[in-house]
Design an enzyme around this catalytic site. Structure first.
Site, PDB file in Angstrom:
ATOM      1  N   ASP A  14     -12.072 -14.627   4.342  1.00 42.63           N
ATOM      2  CA  ASP A  14     -12.127 -15.266   3.988  1.00 42.63           C
ATOM      3  C   ASP A  14     -13.175 -15.189   3.419  1.00 42.63           C
ATOM      4  OD1 ASP A  14     -12.377 -17.730   2.404  1.00 42.63           O
ATOM      5  OD2 ASP A  14     -13.265 -18.620   3.839  1.00 42.63           O
ATOM      6  N   SER A  15     -13.910 -15.415   2.552  1.00 49.91           N
ATOM      7  CA  SER A  15     -15.782 -15.712   2.059  1.00 49.91           C
ATOM      8  C   SER A  15     -16.567 -16.123   3.337  1.00 49.91           C
ATOM      9  CB  SER A  15     -15.918 -16.480   0.875  1.00 49.91           C
ATOM     10  OG  SER A  15     -15.586 -17.239   0.839  1.00 49.91           O
ATOM     11  N   CYS A  77      -8.092 -16.739   1.750  1.00 48.63           N
ATOM     12  CA  CYS A  77      -8.881 -18.011   0.730  1.00 48.63           C
ATOM     13  C   CYS A  77      -8.026 -18.048  -0.696  1.00 48.63           C
ATOM     14  CB  CYS A  77      -9.941 -16.700   0.625  1.00 48.63           C
ATOM     15  SG  CYS A  77     -11.269 -17.228  -1.017  1.00 48.63           S
ATOM     16  N   GLU A 156     -19.958 -24.597   4.802  1.00 49.75           N
ATOM     17  CA  GLU A 156     -20.532 -24.090   4.821  1.00 49.75           C
ATOM     18  C   GLU A 156     -21.668 -24.538   6.078  1.00 49.75           C
ATOM     19  OE1 GLU A 156     -20.591 -20.500   5.047  1.00 49.75           O
ATOM     20  OE2 GLU A 156     -18.240 -20.399   4.645  1.00 49.75           O
ATOM     21  N   CYS A 188      -9.092 -25.151  -1.792  1.00 52.16           N
ATOM     22  CA  CYS A 188     -10.481 -23.748  -1.037  1.00 52.16           C
ATOM     23  C   CYS A 188     -10.088 -23.857   0.817  1.00 52.16           C
ATOM     24  CB  CYS A 188     -11.328 -23.989  -1.910  1.00 52.16           C
ATOM     25  SG  CYS A 188     -12.193 -23.831  -1.071  1.00 52.16           S
ATOM     26  N   HIS A 190     -12.014 -23.831   2.900  1.00 56.86           N
ATOM     27  CA  HIS A 190     -13.356 -24.416   3.176  1.00 56.86           C
ATOM     28  C   HIS A 190     -12.721 -26.200   3.215  1.00 56.86           C
ATOM     29  CE1 HIS A 190     -15.404 -20.552   2.844  1.00 56.86           C
ATOM     30  NE2 HIS A 190     -16.216 -21.197   3.084  1.00 56.86           N
TER      31      HIS A 190
HETATM   32  N1  DGL Z   1     -12.951 -20.115   1.043  1.00 54.86           N
HETATM   33  C1  DGL Z   1     -12.888 -19.835  -0.584  1.00 54.86           C
HETATM   34  C2  DGL Z   1     -11.086 -20.115  -0.973  1.00 54.86           C
HETATM   35  O1  DGL Z   1     -10.277 -20.620  -0.933  1.00 54.86           O
HETATM   36  C3  DGL Z   1     -13.675 -19.919  -1.209  1.00 54.86           C
HETATM   37  C4  DGL Z   1     -15.290 -20.443  -0.716  1.00 54.86           C
HETATM   38  C5  DGL Z   1     -15.427 -19.446  -1.905  1.00 54.86           C
HETATM   39  O2  DGL Z   1     -16.196 -19.591  -2.830  1.00 54.86           O
HETATM   40  O3  DGL Z   1     -15.898 -18.081  -1.569  1.00 54.86           O
HETATM   41  O4  DGL Z   1     -11.268 -20.619  -2.456  1.00 54.86           O
END
Ligand code: DGL
Length: 275
Positions: A14-15, A77, A156, A188, A190
């Site tokens: 993931d990012s 992600c 985050e 997402c 997150h």
């Molecule tokens: N966790 C990432 C997703 O599922 C995105 C977060 C980011 O913008 O890097 O899209």
């Protein structure tokens, strides 16, 4: 010599920390498998970057994990799944799975009134990936996509239950309140970290879809036919890698994953993706 087992780890990326929701689900679903997680914390967020850049990052991270000897890759992600999975499928010598299709399947099987909300990063929403999958699964489903760009920094930052998060969620989700949705895709990885607040704002009649469990199930379905399982009795490892600030990452990871219980975690290692 050919064996029915493969001790190599499964890569998850993931990012940032969001994909830990997927790591947790995969670790629960496939407890015998070794896992290696990479959070590209030096370049988070992906969600505000161009499709070309996200696709390039996706391939770069995949190459790094492939060099570490993974046997499969989970793109944990949504942004990278929406923008990079197609290129990755052509590039990767090992099976690669994204989160969008499993999440869309779960949502299509959950909605009763066929009004499905989707929240995600700007890039994921702009890609139209979820509405496309939902329509392909059931042409009568009406999608209600909404970008929530402020949610990733809150997750985050570890502000999972903060009053500011409640305020921002109430404001951000306003356009969905009148849409009559009964199902909301957390598009997402997150966002599950903020799920209690999102659920409170949306109310009890809206079911939240967390694609982490769905992708863990999809991965489990491919272990055996396509991906050889870990040898029985082998001690699985959990390796966490980050491209920046490993201390903060480790703190959130430990708290969130309750890693004291699961054990087997190596320290978070900081890595540089450039060869
Ligand atoms: N966790 C990432 C997703 O599922 C995105 C977060 C980011 O913008 O890097 O899209």
């Amino acid at each position: 010599m050919d064996t029915p087992f493969d001790p190599r780890p499964i890569g998850i990326f993931d990012s940032g920390i969001g994909g830990l929701t997927v790591l947790r689900a995969v670790a629960q679903r496939l407890p015998g498998e070794s896992l290696i997680y990479l959070g590209d914390t030096a370049r988070v967020p992906y969600g505000s970057k161009s499709p070309r850049t996200v696709a390039r990052y996706t391939i770069q991270v995949a190459d790094f994990l492939l060099a570490r000897g993974i046997k499969a890759l989970v793109v944990a992600c949504n942004t990278a799944s929406a923008l990079g999975l197609e290129a990755l499928g052509r590039h990767s010598p090992v099976p690669a799975l994204g989160v969008i299709l499993p999440g869309a399947r779960l949502a299509a099987g959950t909605t009763r009134n066929r009004q499905v909300g989707i929240i995600g990063t700007r890039s994921t929403i702009a890609s139209g990936a979820y509405p496309r999958e939902l329509t392909a699964l059931d042409s009568l489903i009406r999608s209600h996509p909404l970008a929530c760009p402020l949610f990733v920094p809150l997750a985050e930052e570890g502000w999972h239950h903060h009053p500011a998060t409640r305020l921002i969620a109430t404001e951000s989700l306003q356009p969905l309140m009148a849409a009559g949705i009964d199902t909301l895709i957390l598009g997402c990885t997150h966002y599950p970290l903020l799920a209690p607040v999102i659920a409170e704002v949306m109310g009890p009649e809206v079911t939240l879809i967390d694609s982490a469990r769905a992708v863990a199930d999809a991965l489990a379905g491919r272990i055996g036919p396509e991906i050889r399982p870990a040898p029985p009795g082998a001690r699985p490892t959990r390796t966490l890698l980050a491209t920046d600030v490993p201390d903060r990452f480790e703190e959130v990871a430990r708290r969130f994953l309750e890693l004291e219980e699961s054990g087997g975690l190596e320290r978070v290692e900081m890595v540089d993706l450039q060869p």
